[in-house]
Design a protein around this motif. Structure first.
Motif, short mmCIF file in Angstrom:
data_model
loop_
_atom_site.label_atom_id
_atom_site.label_comp_id
_atom_site.label_asym_id
_atom_site.label_seq_id
_atom_site.Cartn_x
_atom_site.Cartn_y
_atom_site.Cartn_z
N PHE A 382 0.86 -1.23 0.34
CA PHE A 382 -0.17 -0.15 -0.20
C PHE A 382 1.23 1.29 0.16
CE2 PHE A 382 -4.41 -1.50 1.91
CZ PHE A 382 -4.29 -2.36 0.70
N PRO A 383 0.67 2.40 -0.37
CA PRO A 383 1.14 3.60 -0.75
C PRO A 383 1.08 3.81 0.49
CG PRO A 383 -0.31 3.56 -2.02
CD PRO A 383 -0.63 2.16 -1.90
N ALA A 384 2.09 5.36 1.39
CA ALA A 384 2.13 5.87 2.94
C ALA A 384 -0.04 5.96 3.20
CB ALA A 384 3.04 6.46 2.84
N LYS A 385 -0.07 6.78 2.09
CA LYS A 385 -1.69 7.51 2.60
C LYS A 385 -2.05 6.49 2.63
CE LYS A 385 -4.89 10.21 0.12
NZ LYS A 385 -5.71 10.85 -1.44
N ASP A 386 -2.31 5.48 1.62
CA ASP A 386 -3.36 4.09 2.53
C ASP A 386 -2.95 3.83 3.21
OD1 ASP A 386 -4.85 4.57 -0.28
OD2 ASP A 386 -4.02 3.14 -1.53
N LEU A 387 -2.18 3.30 3.42
CA LEU A 387 -2.12 3.01 4.78
C LEU A 387 -2.18 3.59 6.32
CD1 LEU A 387 2.49 1.28 4.20
CD2 LEU A 387 -0.18 0.57 5.02
N ASP A 388 -1.90 4.92 6.27
CA ASP A 388 -2.18 5.54 7.02
C ASP A 388 -3.80 5.50 7.48
OD1 ASP A 388 -2.23 8.07 8.95
OD2 ASP A 388 -3.54 8.98 7.49
N GLU A 389 -4.83 5.51 5.86
CA GLU A 389 -6.11 5.31 5.82
C GLU A 389 -6.59 3.86 6.83
OE1 GLU A 389 -9.85 4.26 2.55
OE2 GLU A 389 -8.91 5.67 2.27
N ILE A 390 -5.91 3.24 6.64
CA ILE A 390 -6.33 1.43 7.20
C ILE A 390 -5.79 1.74 8.77
CG2 ILE A 390 -4.35 0.04 6.79
CD1 ILE A 390 -5.72 -2.29 6.20
N ARG A 391 -4.69 2.70 8.34
CA ARG A 391 -4.27 2.53 10.26
C ARG A 391 -4.86 3.42 10.79
NH1 ARG A 391 -2.31 5.61 13.61
NH2 ARG A 391 -1.80 7.84 11.31
N ILE A 392 -5.91 4.49 10.74
CA ILE A 392 -6.81 4.81 11.87
C ILE A 392 -8.72 4.56 11.26
CG2 ILE A 392 -7.96 7.01 11.73
CD1 ILE A 392 -5.30 9.00 10.73
N GLY A 393 -8.63 4.20 10.07
CA GLY A 393 -9.80 3.12 9.85
C GLY A 393 -10.09 2.12 11.12
N ALA A 394 -9.35 1.11 11.17
CA ALA A 394 -8.92 0.18 12.10
C ALA A 394 -8.74 0.82 13.66
CB ALA A 394 -7.98 -0.82 11.69
N LEU A 395 -8.35 1.44 13.85
CA LEU A 395 -8.26 2.21 15.20
C LEU A 395 -9.59 3.03 15.10
CD1 LEU A 395 -5.22 4.69 15.64
CD2 LEU A 395 -5.97 3.04 16.98
N LEU A 396 -10.76 3.56 15.08
CA LEU A 396 -12.03 3.60 14.24
C LEU A 396 -13.12 2.45 14.54
CD1 LEU A 396 -10.92 7.54 13.87
CD2 LEU A 396 -11.11 6.52 15.76
N HIS A 397 -12.86 1.54 13.88
CA HIS A 397 -13.38 0.56 13.88
C HIS A 397 -14.70 -0.03 14.59
CE1 HIS A 397 -11.61 -2.21 15.83
NE2 HIS A 397 -12.47 -3.43 15.72
N ASP A 398 -14.12 0.28 15.69
CA ASP A 398 -15.06 0.20 16.51
C ASP A 398 -15.79 1.11 17.24
OD1 ASP A 398 -16.10 -2.91 17.09
OD2 ASP A 398 -14.65 -3.37 18.03
N ILE A 399 -15.94 2.44 17.02
CA ILE A 399 -16.10 3.13 17.85
C ILE A 399 -17.66 3.87 17.97
CG2 ILE A 399 -16.66 4.95 15.36
CD1 ILE A 399 -14.83 5.38 18.57
N GLY A 400 -18.43 2.82 17.04
CA GLY A 400 -20.04 2.69 17.18
C GLY A 400 -19.93 1.96 18.50
N LYS A 401 -19.39 1.60 19.12
CA LYS A 401 -19.59 1.03 20.86
C LYS A 401 -20.25 1.80 21.53
CE LYS A 401 -18.01 -4.01 19.68
NZ LYS A 401 -17.36 -5.17 20.17
N ILE A 402 -19.47 3.04 21.07
CA ILE A 402 -19.41 3.90 22.37
C ILE A 402 -21.11 3.88 22.46
CG2 ILE A 402 -19.55 6.16 22.67
CD1 ILE A 402 -17.47 6.78 21.50
N GLY A 403 -22.24 3.67 21.38
CA GLY A 403 -23.98 3.37 21.99
C GLY A 403 -24.57 2.78 22.21
#
Length: 567
Positions: A382-403
């Motif tokens: 993956f290029p650097a931009k796509d790696l950053d996207e998957i890294r942050i997306g994975a960090l936030l993937h369960d953020i909906g469980k706040i609800g």
């Protein structure tokens, strides 16, 4: 030398503007003069028409007074009044009018009742006097009258006998408007009945004159040429009739404009030549530094990054100041971007930590999922931009469980169907939370779709195969792995070997086979499986890089039994 001084050297612009302004001023003056001359010509034409009409009317009146005293004509008129229904009486009156018209060589004669109703009439057509067709309508008793291709000047006098008016006698004299100094158009009730404008149809003139209304003069456009139309005023031309005289302004101005353009063209060429010579000297000191600055700005637009401009300073003070301001702005933007990036990362980390802090058993899940996902992305180049996207997306993937309520999320046992349905809402809740922030747009699909299965049995949309974006398919695999290998209050985590075996067994049904193959071959995963202990895999040096930025979910849907227990 200051930039303002160099601009003053380019004062030829002022001379050019003065030249252009003079051209338009002279041209406007010439146009106004020509237009006034044409207006005078039209007035003279109208005076000539008025004089001709007045002279014709006086002459006709004198003739009519003599004719009106004819005893034979009065006898015929009395007979017509007494026996109006008999055609012989009408023929008798027509014969008398025919004889008078032949003697006087008039163009038409009409006898009408005292009320104006036509009784009998004759007109001259191709040197022959013929009876007038009274069915064509009632001719006017005064003014202009158009009949077919001919236009007549009509005059009338009363015919009296014994102090009683017994009729009205009208005479018409043919008028040829072609002999005047300007074309003339005669209209009746807004429709052209006689026109001496060559090559222009009557309906075109009607349409052009309609906006003029009752104005004494107006400008009209006919066949892309401007005409001055002047309405006849001060003379009665008949009920419903109007007379306009025309002058072609475009044709009159064409030779004048051509001469002016030739003169000013030569002057302009001389001025432009001088300006060109001056511009050559000025461009050497002004254009080059400006062009260099513009090239740099275009590169900044292309890259999206405002950078400093290097190289020798410009000899022009204003450009040096502009370059300095640009470089200071670039430094400020770079520092602001760096601070914003740090704040952005801190915010993302805080959101992931806030989620993991709700349950001590899932602490670190989001960071571990993020680390494994980045490792797969690196394996896929993956290029650097796509790696950053998957890294942050994975960090936030369960953020909906706040609800999701703690009573469901931390339940120490298997979930009911209703409770599991609530758990399945967390991807949609996560998307709703992040959708309102523009900076999180690239991660919405990962957050919403990381539970979609390869065979279409996942949620929330039931996407199949590559319909699910690749970052979401990667997070789906590593999320399941971390959930299965993590301890829970109601069960112990699986060994890495068992978890990987479960994932491999479900490749092609729940998971993307290509992602599973790369995941199982990751160095950290192989090492963990070889040692056979989750604790060892998390503490080993080979996994340290993976664990540095990891994030994730507390649930897996590899099998129904695992789904029911892992949240």
């Amino acid at each position: 030398m200051r930039f303002g001084t160099r601009i003053l050297l380019g004062s030829f612009v002022s001379a050019t503007l003065l030249l252009i302004g003079s051209f338009f001023a002279v041209q406007s003056l010439v146009v106004a003069t020509v237009r006034n001359g044409l207006r005078s010509t039209l007035r003279e034409t109208q005076l000539a028409v008025a004089r001709m009409g007045s002279k014709s009317e006086d002459k006709s009146r004198r003739v009519l007074r003599v004719i009106g005293e004819s005893a034979a004509l009065k006898a015929g008129l009395q007979l017509m009044r007494a026996e109006a229904d008999r055609s012989e009486a009408r023929l008798t009156l027509e014969d008398q009018l025919h004889e008078i018209c032949n003697i006087l060589t008039c163009d038409f004669l009409l006898m009408s009742s005292p009320g104006g109703a036509p009784l009998a009439g004759v007109l001259r057509e191709e040197n022959r006097v013929i009876p007038m067709d009274l069915g064509i309508g009632q001719p006017p008793l005064r003014g202009f009258y158009s009949l077919g291709p001919s236009t007549y000047q009509v005059t009338s006098v009363p015919v009296d006998q014994g102090g009683e008016n017994i009729g009205i006698l009208a005479i018409g004299e043919h008028i040829d408007f072609s002999g005047f100094g300007a074309p003339v158009v005669l209209s009746h009730n807004g429709k052209v009945v006689a026109s001496y404008l060559v090559g222009i149809e009557g309906w075109e003139i009607d349409a052009a004159l309609k906006p003029c209304g009752q104005q004494p003069e107006c400008m009209v456009l006919l066949h892309r040429e401007s005409y001055l139309a002047m309405r006849m005023n001060g003379q009665y031309v008949g009920d419903g009739y109007s007379l306009h005289s025309f002058q072609n302004i475009s044709a009159a101005l064409a030779p004048v404009k051509a001469s002016l353009q030739r003169v000013f063209l030569l002057t302009s060429l001389a001025g432009l030549l001088a300006a060109l010579i001056l511009s050559v000297f000025l461009s050497r000191s002004m254009v080059k530094p400006l062009a260099r600055l513009m090239v740099h700005l275009r590169k900044c637009v292309t890259t999206g990054m405002l950078t400093e401009l290097d190289g020798q300073p410009s000899p022009i003070q204003e450009i040096r100041e502009l370059t300095g301001s640009l470089n200071r702005a670039a430094v400020s933007v770079r520092e602001g971007r760096e601070k914003l990036g740090l704040a952005y990362l801190e915010f993302v980390e805080s959101m992931a930590n806030a989620l993991d802090a709700r349950d001590p058993y899932t602490a670190g899940h989001s960071r571990r999922v993020s680390g494994h996902a980045c490792a797969i992305g690196q394996a896929m180049n993956f290029p650097a931009k796509d790696l950053d996207e998957i890294r942050i997306g994975a960090l936030l993937h369960d953020i909906g469980k706040i609800g999701i309520a703690d009573s469901v999320l931390q339940k120490p046992g298997k979930l009911t169907r209703a409770e599991f349905a609530l758990i399945q809402e967390h991807p949609g809740i996560g998307r709703q939370i992040l959708a309102g922030v523009n900076g999180f747009q690239p991660y919405l699909q990962t957050v919403e779709l990381h539970h979609e299965n390869w065979d279409g049995t996942g949620y929330p949309k039931g996407l199949r195969g590559t319909e699910t974006p690749l970052p979401a398919r990667i997070v789906h695999v590593v999320d399941a792995y971390d959930a299965m290998t993590s301890d829970r209050p109601y069960r112990r985590g699986m060994s890495p070997e068992s978890a990987v075996r479960q994932i491999v067994d479900n490749a092609g049904t729940q998971f993307d086979p290509a992602v599973v193959e790369l995941f199982a071959d990751l160095p950290g995963i192989r090492l963990a499986c070889q040692r056979g202990a989750l604790v060892q895999s998390h503490s080993s040096s080979s996994m340290a890089a993976l664990a540095e930025a990891v994030s994730g979910s507390t649930e897996s849907n590899v099998t129904h039994s695992v789904e029911g227990k892992n949240r």
